[in-house]
Design an enzyme around this catalytic site. Structure first.
Site, PDB file in Angstrom:
ATOM      1  N   ASP A  41       0.872  -1.182   0.000  1.00 59.79           N
ATOM      2  CA  ASP A  41       0.000   0.000   0.000  1.00 59.79           C
ATOM      3  C   ASP A  41       0.903   1.223   0.000  1.00 59.79           C
ATOM      4  OD1 ASP A  41      -3.251   0.249   0.934  1.00 59.79           O
ATOM      5  OD2 ASP A  41      -2.067   2.087   0.991  1.00 59.79           O
ATOM      6  N   ASN A  94      -5.336  -4.303  -6.725  1.00 59.96           N
ATOM      7  CA  ASN A  94      -6.578  -3.771  -6.157  1.00 59.96           C
ATOM      8  C   ASN A  94      -6.562  -2.267  -5.911  1.00 59.96           C
ATOM      9  OD1 ASN A  94      -8.953  -3.757  -4.080  1.00 59.96           O
ATOM     10  ND2 ASN A  94      -7.167  -3.128  -2.886  1.00 59.96           N
ATOM     11  N   TYR A 160     -13.035   7.707 -13.460  1.00 66.06           N
ATOM     12  CA  TYR A 160     -13.170   6.432 -12.735  1.00 66.06           C
ATOM     13  C   TYR A 160     -13.824   5.386 -13.642  1.00 66.06           C
ATOM     14  CZ  TYR A 160     -14.209   3.160  -8.924  1.00 66.06           C
ATOM     15  OH  TYR A 160     -14.277   2.035  -8.128  1.00 66.06           O
ATOM     16  N   LYS A 164     -12.036   1.987 -15.054  1.00 63.47           N
ATOM     17  CA  LYS A 164     -12.511   0.643 -14.697  1.00 63.47           C
ATOM     18  C   LYS A 164     -12.951  -0.147 -15.935  1.00 63.47           C
ATOM     19  CE  LYS A 164     -11.713   0.896 -10.266  1.00 63.47           C
ATOM     20  NZ  LYS A 164     -10.680   0.041  -9.643  1.00 63.47           N
ATOM     21  N   ILE A 193     -19.593  -1.435  -1.918  1.00 61.48           N
ATOM     22  CA  ILE A 193     -19.004  -2.183  -0.801  1.00 61.48           C
ATOM     23  C   ILE A 193     -18.673  -1.213   0.336  1.00 61.48           C
ATOM     24  CG2 ILE A 193     -17.154  -3.794  -0.129  1.00 61.48           C
ATOM     25  CD1 ILE A 193     -19.026  -4.818  -2.430  1.00 61.48           C
ATOM     26  N   THR A 195     -16.678   0.434   2.502  1.00 61.54           N
ATOM     27  CA  THR A 195     -15.263   0.703   2.765  1.00 61.54           C
ATOM     28  C   THR A 195     -15.104   2.220   2.922  1.00 61.54           C
ATOM     29  OG1 THR A 195     -14.619   1.152   0.480  1.00 61.54           O
ATOM     30  CG2 THR A 195     -14.599  -1.171   1.151  1.00 61.54           C
TER      31      THR A 195
HETATM   32  P1  NAP Z   1     -10.182   2.055   0.152  1.00 57.03           P
HETATM   33  O1  NAP Z   1     -10.796   1.553   1.417  1.00 57.03           O
HETATM   34  O2  NAP Z   1      -9.996   3.505  -0.062  1.00 57.03           O
HETATM   35  O3  NAP Z   1      -8.797   1.285  -0.039  1.00 57.03           O
HETATM   36  C1  NAP Z   1      -7.921   1.577  -1.090  1.00 57.03           C
HETATM   37  C2  NAP Z   1      -6.499   1.411  -0.608  1.00 57.03           C
HETATM   38  O4  NAP Z   1      -5.643   1.677  -1.721  1.00 57.03           O
HETATM   39  C3  NAP Z   1      -6.144   2.384   0.503  1.00 57.03           C
HETATM   40  O5  NAP Z   1      -5.346   1.768   1.484  1.00 57.03           O
HETATM   41  C4  NAP Z   1      -5.350   3.452  -0.256  1.00 57.03           C
HETATM   42  O6  NAP Z   1      -4.404   4.146   0.540  1.00 57.03           O
HETATM   43  C5  NAP Z   1      -4.656   2.599  -1.287  1.00 57.03           C
HETATM   44  N1  NAP Z   1      -4.170   3.406  -2.399  1.00 57.03           N
HETATM   45  C6  NAP Z   1      -4.740   4.504  -2.958  1.00 57.03           C
HETATM   46  N2  NAP Z   1      -3.946   4.999  -3.918  1.00 57.03           N
HETATM   47  C7  NAP Z   1      -2.847   4.203  -3.963  1.00 57.03           C
HETATM   48  C8  NAP Z   1      -1.669   4.212  -4.730  1.00 57.03           C
HETATM   49  N3  NAP Z   1      -1.419   5.163  -5.647  1.00 57.03           N
HETATM   50  N4  NAP Z   1      -0.750   3.233  -4.517  1.00 57.03           N
HETATM   51  C9  NAP Z   1      -0.966   2.281  -3.583  1.00 57.03           C
HETATM   52  N5  NAP Z   1      -2.054   2.237  -2.807  1.00 57.03           N
HETATM   53  C10 NAP Z   1      -2.995   3.176  -3.004  1.00 57.03           C
HETATM   54  O7  NAP Z   1     -11.058   1.566  -1.090  1.00 57.03           O
HETATM   55  P2  NAP Z   1     -11.755   0.161  -1.441  1.00 57.03           P
HETATM   56  O8  NAP Z   1     -13.210   0.432  -1.516  1.00 57.03           O
HETATM   57  O9  NAP Z   1     -11.247  -0.951  -0.608  1.00 57.03           O
HETATM   58  O10 NAP Z   1     -11.250   0.017  -2.951  1.00 57.03           O
HETATM   59  C11 NAP Z   1     -10.377  -1.000  -3.383  1.00 57.03           C
HETATM   60  C12 NAP Z   1     -10.599  -1.221  -4.861  1.00 57.03           C
HETATM   61  O11 NAP Z   1     -11.953  -1.622  -5.062  1.00 57.03           O
HETATM   62  C13 NAP Z   1     -10.423   0.043  -5.719  1.00 57.03           C
HETATM   63  O12 NAP Z   1      -9.759  -0.314  -6.926  1.00 57.03           O
HETATM   64  C14 NAP Z   1     -11.844   0.480  -5.999  1.00 57.03           C
HETATM   65  O13 NAP Z   1     -11.937   1.236  -7.177  1.00 57.03           O
HETATM   66  C15 NAP Z   1     -12.527  -0.858  -6.091  1.00 57.03           C
HETATM   67  N6  NAP Z   1     -13.971  -0.806  -5.903  1.00 57.03           N
HETATM   68  C16 NAP Z   1     -14.503  -0.385  -4.729  1.00 57.03           C
HETATM   69  C17 NAP Z   1     -15.895  -0.347  -4.586  1.00 57.03           C
HETATM   70  C18 NAP Z   1     -16.569   0.074  -3.314  1.00 57.03           C
HETATM   71  O14 NAP Z   1     -17.797   0.260  -3.337  1.00 57.03           O
HETATM   72  N7  NAP Z   1     -15.858   0.249  -2.208  1.00 57.03           N
HETATM   73  C19 NAP Z   1     -16.723  -0.738  -5.660  1.00 57.03           C
HETATM   74  C20 NAP Z   1     -16.131  -1.144  -6.852  1.00 57.03           C
HETATM   75  C21 NAP Z   1     -14.753  -1.187  -6.962  1.00 57.03           C
HETATM   76  P3  NAP Z   1      -4.854   5.546   1.223  1.00 57.03           P
HETATM   77  O15 NAP Z   1      -5.925   5.182   2.212  1.00 57.03           O
HETATM   78  O16 NAP Z   1      -3.602   6.053   1.813  1.00 57.03           O
HETATM   79  O17 NAP Z   1      -5.380   6.398   0.096  1.00 57.03           O
END
Ligand code: NAP
Length: 256
Positions: A41, A94, A160, A164, A193, A195
């Site tokens: 991360d 991810n 975004y 995707k 989700i 998060t």
């Molecule tokens: P999250 O809780 O914000 O987690 C994302 C993680 O990635 C955080 O630890 C973040 O660090 C880290 N990150 C951000 N930019 C980065 C970079 N440049 N290099 C390395 N790490 C980085 O989000 P999440 O919901 O778990 O999302 C994870 C994946 O699922 C993403 O690709 C998102 O687009 C996808 N997704 C999420 C949802 C949803 O509803 N949650 C739905 C569809 C797809 P920081 O906290 O320091 O920024």
């Protein structure tokens, strides 16, 4: 450790964005199935906490800091993981960001570049350096994180949505290129989700969250663990004939 539905013992699994949300839940799930997990991360605090959660449950994990939008850092990440544990066998690419909310005409070039770099270019870079390591080890499996926003449009997040959609195309391309070398490449498309990303997206407004729940046929948001379960299956030998696929896990959103 609980788990062990699959046999990931001796496997080296890299998870990016593993310091929070879906990435953290997936890193924990892989460790529960016996994998050695490279928790990566850009957030040191989040990554170290994920490692702590894994180790306290008897799993094995090491934190590797990496900003996936930095090409040199991604190359170094793959090198460091291989040097420490041997060839990477599985990867969940991810890490992602939602970016700013604005319609196409108001969106900024800065946001466009940032979202594409973090969400799409990083997927290519991760695969660019993971795949040679997997080939050395005799094969492997990759899951790239897309979204239901990789399949349909959502107003006010054009970069975004484009990123995707791009992840799915790139996944299919890599799946074709490496199928004959025993490397499977798939994408996962989560719905909404619970998060920190969704908290940011809804700006913590409970009404906005309720609206998202109402838009989901199951009437609720998903948990990070529900996506982790799909990712661990896609990477496993149980999915041995599945490649180039975009697996939707969305409480029925895309069936509408
Ligand atoms: P999250 O809780 O914000 O987690 C994302 C993680 O990635 C955080 O630890 C973040 O660090 C880290 N990150 C951000 N930019 C980065 C970079 N440049 N290099 C390395 N790490 C980085 O989000 P999440 O919901 O778990 O999302 C994870 C994946 O699922 C993403 O690709 C998102 O687009 C996808 N997704 C999420 C949802 C949803 O509803 N949650 C739905 C569809 C797809 P920081 O906290 O320091 O920024």
């Amino acid at each position: 450790m609980a788990g062990l539905t699959y046999d990931y013992s001796g496997k080296v699994v890299l998870v990016t964005g593993a310091g929070s949300g879906i990435g953290r839940a997936s890193a924990i799930a892989f460790a529960q199935e016996g994998a050695w997990v490279a928790v990566s991360d850009k957030s040191e605090e989040g990554g170290i906490e994920t490692v702590r959660l894994i180790v306290q449950n008897g799993g094995e994990a090491v934190f590797f800091p990496c900003d996936v939008s930095n090409p040199v850092a991604v190359k170094t990440l793959a090198e460091h993981v291989e040097k420490r544990m041997g060839p990477i066998s599985h990867a969940f690419n991810n890490a992602g960001i939602e970016g700013e909310q604005a319609f196409v005409t108001d969106a900024t070039e800065e946001n466009w570049n940032k979202v594409i770099d973090v969400n799409l270019r990083s997927i290519w870079l991760c695969m660019k350096y993971e795949i040679p390591s997997m080939i050395k080890g005799g094969g492997g499996a990759i899951v790239n994180c897309s979204s239901i926003a990789g399949l349909v449009g959502f107003k006010a997040i054009p970069a975004y949505v484009a990123s995707k959609h791009g992840v799915i195309g790139l996944t299919k391309n890599a799946a074709l290129e490496y199928a004959s070398q025993n490397i499977r490449v798939n994408a996962v498309c989560p719905g909404v989700i619970q998060t920190p990303m969704v908290d940011r997206f809804t700006k913590g407004d409970p009404v906005a969250l309720e609206e998202l729940k109402r838009s989901t046929p199951m009437g609720r948001v998903g948990s990070p663990e529900e996506i982790a379960a799909a990712v661990v299956w896609l990477c496993s030998d149980q999915a041995s004939f599945v490649t180039g696929h975009a697996l939707v896990a969305d409480g029925g959103w895309m069936a509408q």
